[in-house]
Design a protein around this motif. Structure first.
Motif, PDB file in Angstrom:
ATOM      1  N   SER A   1      37.829  35.841  39.105  1.00 17.67           N
ATOM      2  CA  SER A   1      36.578  35.933  39.867  1.00 17.67           C
ATOM      3  C   SER A   1      35.338  35.712  39.007  1.00 17.67           C
ATOM      4  O   SER A   1      34.331  35.201  39.488  1.00 17.67           O
TER       5      SER A   1
ATOM      6  N   GLU B   1      39.394  42.919  36.914  1.00 17.47           N
ATOM      7  CA  GLU B   1      38.350  41.948  36.584  1.00 17.47           C
ATOM      8  C   GLU B   1      37.080  42.221  37.379  1.00 17.47           C
ATOM      9  O   GLU B   1      35.970  42.135  36.851  1.00 17.47           O
ATOM     10  N   GLN B   2      37.233  42.567  38.658  1.00 16.87           N
ATOM     11  CA  GLN B   2      36.068  42.932  39.460  1.00 16.87           C
ATOM     12  C   GLN B   2      35.346  44.127  38.853  1.00 16.87           C
ATOM     13  O   GLN B   2      34.115  44.124  38.706  1.00 16.87           O
TER      14      GLN B   2
ATOM     15  N   SER C   1      39.260  40.725  31.931  1.00 14.50           N
ATOM     16  CA  SER C   1      38.864  42.065  32.373  1.00 14.50           C
ATOM     17  C   SER C   1      38.207  42.820  31.227  1.00 14.50           C
ATOM     18  O   SER C   1      38.214  44.053  31.205  1.00 14.50           O
TER      19      SER C   1
ATOM     20  N   SER D   1      37.835  40.634  44.309  1.00 12.93           N
ATOM     21  CA  SER D   1      38.855  41.276  43.474  1.00 12.93           C
ATOM     22  C   SER D   1      40.074  40.359  43.405  1.00 12.93           C
ATOM     23  O   SER D   1      41.148  40.649  43.932  1.00 12.93           O
ATOM     24  N   GLN D   2      39.851  39.223  42.750  1.00 12.25           N
ATOM     25  CA  GLN D   2      40.874  38.205  42.542  1.00 12.25           C
ATOM     26  C   GLN D   2      40.856  37.803  41.068  1.00 12.25           C
ATOM     27  O   GLN D   2      39.791  37.771  40.436  1.00 12.25           O
ATOM     28  N   ARG D   3      42.011  37.490  40.548  1.00 16.13           N
ATOM     29  CA  ARG D   3      42.081  37.035  39.166  1.00 16.13           C
ATOM     30  C   ARG D   3      41.261  35.758  39.001  1.00 16.13           C
ATOM     31  O   ARG D   3      41.429  34.791  39.741  1.00 16.13           O
TER      32      ARG D   3
ATOM     33  N   ALA E   1      40.167  33.877  33.368  1.00 17.24           N
ATOM     34  CA  ALA E   1      40.169  35.266  33.831  1.00 17.24           C
ATOM     35  C   ALA E   1      40.061  36.233  32.657  1.00 17.24           C
ATOM     36  O   ALA E   1      40.674  36.037  31.604  1.00 17.24           O
TER      37      ALA E   1
ATOM     38  N   ARG F   1      45.833  36.140  43.550  1.00 15.45           N
ATOM     39  CA  ARG F   1      46.320  37.241  42.717  1.00 15.45           C
ATOM     40  C   ARG F   1      45.284  38.358  42.659  1.00 15.45           C
ATOM     41  O   ARG F   1      44.084  38.107  42.504  1.00 15.45           O
ATOM     42  N   ASP F   2      45.739  39.592  42.776  1.00 13.89           N
ATOM     43  CA  ASP F   2      44.839  40.743  42.708  1.00 13.89           C
ATOM     44  C   ASP F   2      44.063  40.728  41.396  1.00 13.89           C
ATOM     45  O   ASP F   2      44.613  40.420  40.333  1.00 13.89           O
ATOM     46  N   GLY F   3      42.802  41.107  41.492  1.00 17.40           N
ATOM     47  CA  GLY F   3      41.961  41.139  40.300  1.00 17.40           C
ATOM     48  C   GLY F   3      41.053  42.350  40.277  1.00 17.40           C
ATOM     49  O   GLY F   3      39.885  42.250  39.895  1.00 17.40           O
TER      50      GLY F   3
END
Length: 353
Positions: free
Chosen positions: A277, A294-295, A237, A273-275, A235, A289-291
């Motif tokens: 992705s 990263e998205q 960002s 939008s996931q960790r 992962a 997990r929210d990401g």
């Protein structure tokens, strides 16, 4: 994006996946002259700033939410929207596909195309074939190829005729059918039949690991690629890191475009939008997990890496919001950028006010 792959992945997630870190015939348009198959068509294929709005049920495109979604898409600065009417077959070896209750009805499709034009959006129609009993459409390898292509020609020319009568600006002759796309002869016949009914630019949406094997780019106006390349092994960002990951891919695509004498359109690109992705952009269920960050970084990196390249014909993102009561992935974890930092990235790059 394969709908059955989506459903299968969601079921797998429910089992505790966690990664830390058409109802009428063709429209009967008069045939036109056949174009020169050895070079791109003279029609200009403009850079696409697009968003996909898929359909999962007969009446999705006729629902009250349709107009709202289209206005939201236009507000991002998008200038195109893609619709995906889908027919189904049970097994990868079947010789025909059919309408089901998940196929967008023709009247609803005409309705939403009209709404899109009213909202100032151009339309690409990208019909899909999916599997009712699970699996990936790329694995379709019919036991009787002649029969399958006869059925496919009926399917695809139906939508070519509908596209002509509704003023659709661009048409895809297929999506991610890697098990058949090396068959240039059969595809050439199908594309010629589409040309008789539809006069606009044509593409085909090849998966990112398929496009080099497609045997019929010479028959089309633009190369379509569903751009789900993994960009990282964990992962991240960091847009700069992701942009560097795009560099060798971009060089490969530029060389391919030059050899084929055609621009390359990203007929799909997207990130949940996931960790994590960016490690598997094709997956609906990378983690729980929210990401959002990263998205957004992935959107930023793609647009920074490709915007302005002369061989690149733009991108159609996968995807806007699911329809009410049909989403199998919670919106906060899904592909949609709506209401997330990724939407702000789009607005910045696409000049939305």
């Amino acid at each position: 994006m394969n709908a059955m792959k989506r459903a299968t992945a969601v079921l797998a997630a429910a089992a505790a996946l966690f990664v830390a870190g058409c109802s009428s015939s063709g429209d009967g348009d008069d045939p036109g002259p056949s174009p020169d198959r050895t070079r791109p068509d003279s029609r200009k294929v403009s850079g696409m700033r697009g968003m996909t709005l898929p359909s999962w049920n007969t009446d999705d495109y006729g629902s009250p939410q349709a107009e709202t979604y289209l206005r939201q898409i236009a507000a991002t600065g998008a200038r195109w929207v893609t619709f995906t009417p889908t027919w189904y077959q049970d097994r990868v070896t079947d010789t025909a596909m059919r309408v089901t209750e998940e196929t967008a009805g023709d009247d609803s499709l005409r309705h939403i195309i009209g709404l899109a034009h009213d909202a100032g959006l151009k339309v690409m129609l990208k019909p899909h074939v999916d599997l009712t009993k699970g699996g990936d459409r790329a694995e379709i390898r019919p036991r009787d190829r002649d029969a399958w292509f006869r059925a496919y020609e009926r399917f695809i020319t139906h939508y070519a005729g509908l596209s002509r009568t509704t003023g659709v600006e661009q048409f895809s002759v297929g999506t991610e059918l890697a098990g058949t796309s090396e068959d240039g002869e059969h595809w050439g016949h199908a594309i010629a039949a589409v040309r008789e009914r539809y006069k606009g630019p044509l593409t085909y949406a090849a998966n990112y690991d398929e496009y080099r094997k497609v045997a019929f780019w010479k028959d089309l106006d633009v190369i379509g690629v569903d751009a789900y390349w993994p960009l990282a092994d964990k992962a991240t960002s960091d847009p700069a890191r992701l942009r560097r990951a795009w560099q060798p891919i971009a060089e490969e695509l530029a060389a391919f475009s030059e050899r084929q004498h055609r621009k390359i359109l990203f007929t799909e690109a997207g990130y949940v939008s996931q960790r994590g992705s960016t490690t598997a952009p094709y997956s609906w269920t990378v983690s729980r997990r929210d990401g959002d960050a990263e998205q957004a970084a992935a959107y930023e990196a793609l647009l920074a890496a490709f915007e302005g390249k002369p061989w690149w014909a733009g991108v159609c993102w996968w995807m806007w919001d699911d329809w009410p009561d049909s989403g199998e992935t919670a919106k906060r974890l899904a592909y949609t950028p709506h209401g997330k930092p990724a939407e702000k990235v789009l607005r910045k790059w696409w000049g939305a006010s």
